[in-house]
Write a protein that holds these residues in place. Structure first.
Motif, PDB file in Angstrom:
ATOM      1  N   SER A 285      -1.870 -39.042 -20.224  1.00  0.00           N
ATOM      2  CA  SER A 285      -0.775 -38.499 -19.407  1.00  0.00           C
ATOM      3  C   SER A 285      -1.093 -37.106 -18.875  1.00  0.00           C
ATOM      4  CB  SER A 285       0.520 -38.446 -20.225  1.00  0.00           C
ATOM      5  OG  SER A 285       0.380 -37.565 -21.334  1.00  0.00           O
ATOM      6  N   GLY A 286      -1.950 -36.379 -19.552  1.00  0.00           N
ATOM      7  CA  GLY A 286      -2.269 -35.011 -19.132  1.00  0.00           C
ATOM      8  C   GLY A 286      -3.433 -34.923 -18.152  1.00  0.00           C
ATOM      9  N   ILE A 287      -4.073 -36.068 -17.868  1.00  0.00           N
ATOM     10  CA  ILE A 287      -5.232 -36.072 -16.986  1.00  0.00           C
ATOM     11  C   ILE A 287      -4.784 -36.272 -15.539  1.00  0.00           C
ATOM     12  CG2 ILE A 287      -7.427 -37.169 -16.441  1.00  0.00           C
ATOM     13  CD1 ILE A 287      -7.637 -38.037 -19.325  1.00  0.00           C
ATOM     14  N   THR A 288      -4.923 -35.239 -14.732  1.00  0.00           N
ATOM     15  CA  THR A 288      -4.586 -35.309 -13.314  1.00  0.00           C
ATOM     16  C   THR A 288      -5.853 -35.530 -12.497  1.00  0.00           C
ATOM     17  OG1 THR A 288      -4.833 -32.923 -13.018  1.00  0.00           O
ATOM     18  CG2 THR A 288      -2.651 -33.731 -13.680  1.00  0.00           C
ATOM     19  N   VAL A 289      -5.667 -35.843 -11.219  1.00  0.00           N
ATOM     20  CA  VAL A 289      -6.815 -36.049 -10.335  1.00  0.00           C
ATOM     21  C   VAL A 289      -7.642 -34.773 -10.245  1.00  0.00           C
ATOM     22  CG1 VAL A 289      -7.537 -36.555  -7.962  1.00  0.00           C
ATOM     23  CG2 VAL A 289      -5.646 -37.830  -8.997  1.00  0.00           C
ATOM     24  N   ASN A 290      -6.960 -33.635 -10.146  1.00  0.00           N
ATOM     25  CA  ASN A 290      -7.671 -32.356 -10.064  1.00  0.00           C
ATOM     26  C   ASN A 290      -8.487 -32.082 -11.324  1.00  0.00           C
ATOM     27  OD1 ASN A 290      -6.700 -31.773  -7.503  1.00  0.00           O
ATOM     28  ND2 ASN A 290      -4.907 -30.670  -8.262  1.00  0.00           N
ATOM     29  N   VAL A 363      -8.268 -26.749 -22.176  1.00  0.00           N
ATOM     30  CA  VAL A 363      -8.407 -26.423 -20.755  1.00  0.00           C
ATOM     31  C   VAL A 363      -8.553 -27.674 -19.895  1.00  0.00           C
ATOM     32  CG1 VAL A 363      -9.878 -25.283 -19.039  1.00  0.00           C
ATOM     33  CG2 VAL A 363      -9.401 -24.155 -21.212  1.00  0.00           C
ATOM     34  N   PHE A 364      -9.302 -28.653 -20.395  1.00  0.00           N
ATOM     35  CA  PHE A 364      -9.611 -29.831 -19.580  1.00  0.00           C
ATOM     36  C   PHE A 364      -8.625 -30.983 -19.787  1.00  0.00           C
ATOM     37  CE2 PHE A 364     -13.623 -27.750 -20.903  1.00  0.00           C
ATOM     38  CZ  PHE A 364     -13.892 -27.128 -19.692  1.00  0.00           C
TER      39      PHE A 364
END
Length: 418
Positions: A285-290, A363-364
């Motif tokens: 859920s925390g992984i965005t395209v950016n 951070v990632f």
């Protein structure tokens, strides 16, 4: 249930447990379970289990750690211990005891370290924090890549297995050196002194030809505790302990391989799968395209999926063409390239280095870990398909397309004549 049936069941179970592909299959299953668990309503329980603290207190000395760290610092040291045992056997009595068998896997492994790290560096140039993870895409997960190769059966020459295993040994040596030099925290002089004393104890046992496994276990455990507190990563204790164990007993029977064989199954079906389960639980859920297309994840993915195969193949080609080594028996360059693709399956080893590089950092948002999984999956699937269908393309087309068409035409002709 009669005795014969029980005997067959026991033999079949023993065969499955000792099969080289079993550990890889279990790791895949637990990786999927961890991912599903972490991204389900029960995610809190998953993290809660891994954060439970356990340990012991002995006078003023205490060692209390979360279960996650007991797995990553403790159990994984046994995996490195098995690597040490395998290295010792291979270089003294095994395939790598002959100088002519060393050049190809050694050069290939070197290429598999240099090219991925270069790609990662180019993707993150100028970001000092991100560059701490340069070694993440340099590692290969032997269990996974070997399991995929074994699934191909007789579709590929058996010499490819030896090539992959030999390459993995040098790859592991590279990982050990990298961890020791680049991922060492502030050093404790007192703890290092105790580590040196433990090593001297192991040296004495070896020099006097002591074969008692329990004594090596005691000194190895003391060495692990000392190195754990020293700032050097504790996994190195496993490697060092393995090197001091005598190759053979007094009666000439093998000691190193006896210990290795007894450890191998437990490491394959318990320790590495546990490590995978504990570290593959990524919160998607925390992984965005950016986040996913930022420097570190892109560097990891390209380093593993492209850097490994390019680097390993290029150095292998140079080694053979320069006359430093010969090709594996019955293998073609297409076969070699297929194995090179499989070296991009980094998974557990890459996860391990990732944890050392960015420990405690969010951070990632797990994009770095997800990139490792994606690259490993892409490398595994691509390598399998390539070796299965294209490494021997002419033979595949002939056997599966041309021959069936010829048979169909013959049958049609017979019917028309009839």
């Amino acid at each position: 249930m009669d005795r014969t049936t029980r005997y067959k069941i026991r033999n079949n179970l023993n065969y499955i447990l000792h099969h080289d592909a079993t550990g890889g299959i279990i790791m895949i299953a637990l990786t999927i379970i961890a991912l599903v668990y972490q991204n389900s309503p029960y995610a809190f329980n998953y993290r809660k289990i891994l954060e439970v603290k356990a340990g012991f207190v002995f006078g003023d000395y205490s060692l209390i750690k979360p279960i996650l760290l007991w797995i990553n610092d403790g159990l994984i040291s046994l995996f490195f211990f098995s690597i040490g045992l395998e290295l010792k056997h291979e270089f003294i009595e095994g395939h790598l005891s002959k100088p002519k068998n060393i050049a190809l896997p050694a050069m290939a492994a070197l290429g598999g370290i240099l090219m991925p790290s270069l790609i990662f560096f180019l993707c993150n140039i100028g970001d000092d924090f991100a560059l701490k993870g340069w070694a993440i895409p340099t590692a290969t997960d032997t269990a996974f890549s070997l399991a995929i190769l074994l699934f191909l059966g007789n579709k590929v020459p058996s010499s490819l297995k030896i090539f992959l295993l030999s390459l993995a040994i040098f790859d592991d040596i590279g990982a050990i050196v990298i961890i020791a030099i680049f991922y060492t925290a502030k050093l404790s002089v007192l703890a290092l002194c105790f580590a040196v004393l433990s090593i001297i104890g192991l040296l004495c046992l070896n020099s006097f030809g002591v074969n008692r496994k329990s004594l090596y276990f005691i000194f190895g455990s003391l060495l692990w505790l000392s190195i754990l507190k020293s700032g050097v990563h504790a996994t190195l204790a496993g490697i060092i302990t393995a090197f001091f164990i005598p190759l053979k007993k007094h009666d000439g029977s093998p000691l190193v391989m006896e210990i290795y064989d007894s450890c191998k199954v437990w490491i394959a079906i318990i320790i590495l799968p546990l490590f995978a389960f504990a570290n593959a639980g990524i919160d998607l859920s925390g992984i965005t395209v950016n986040k996913l297309f930022s420097g570190v994840p892109v560097g990891i993915f390209l380093g593993l999926f492209l850097g490994k195969q390019i680097g390993v193949f290029l150095m292998s080609y140079i080694c053979v063409k320069a006359g430093l080594s010969q090709m594996p028996e019955q293998a073609t360059w297409k076969h070699i390239y297929g194995v090179c693709i499989l070296t991009g399956v980094g998974f557990t080893m890459s996860m391990f280095v990732d944890g050392l590089a960015y420990w405690g950092s969010s951070v990632f948002a797990y994009a770095d870990s997800f990139a490792i999984i994606l690259a490993s999956v892409f490398s595994g699937i691509t390598g399998y398909i390539y070796l299965r269908y294209f490494a021997d393309k002419q033979s595949y087309i002939f056997q599966n397309l041309i021959i069936p068409k010829i048979k169909t035409l013959k049958e049609t002709g017979k019917k028309l004549r009839g």
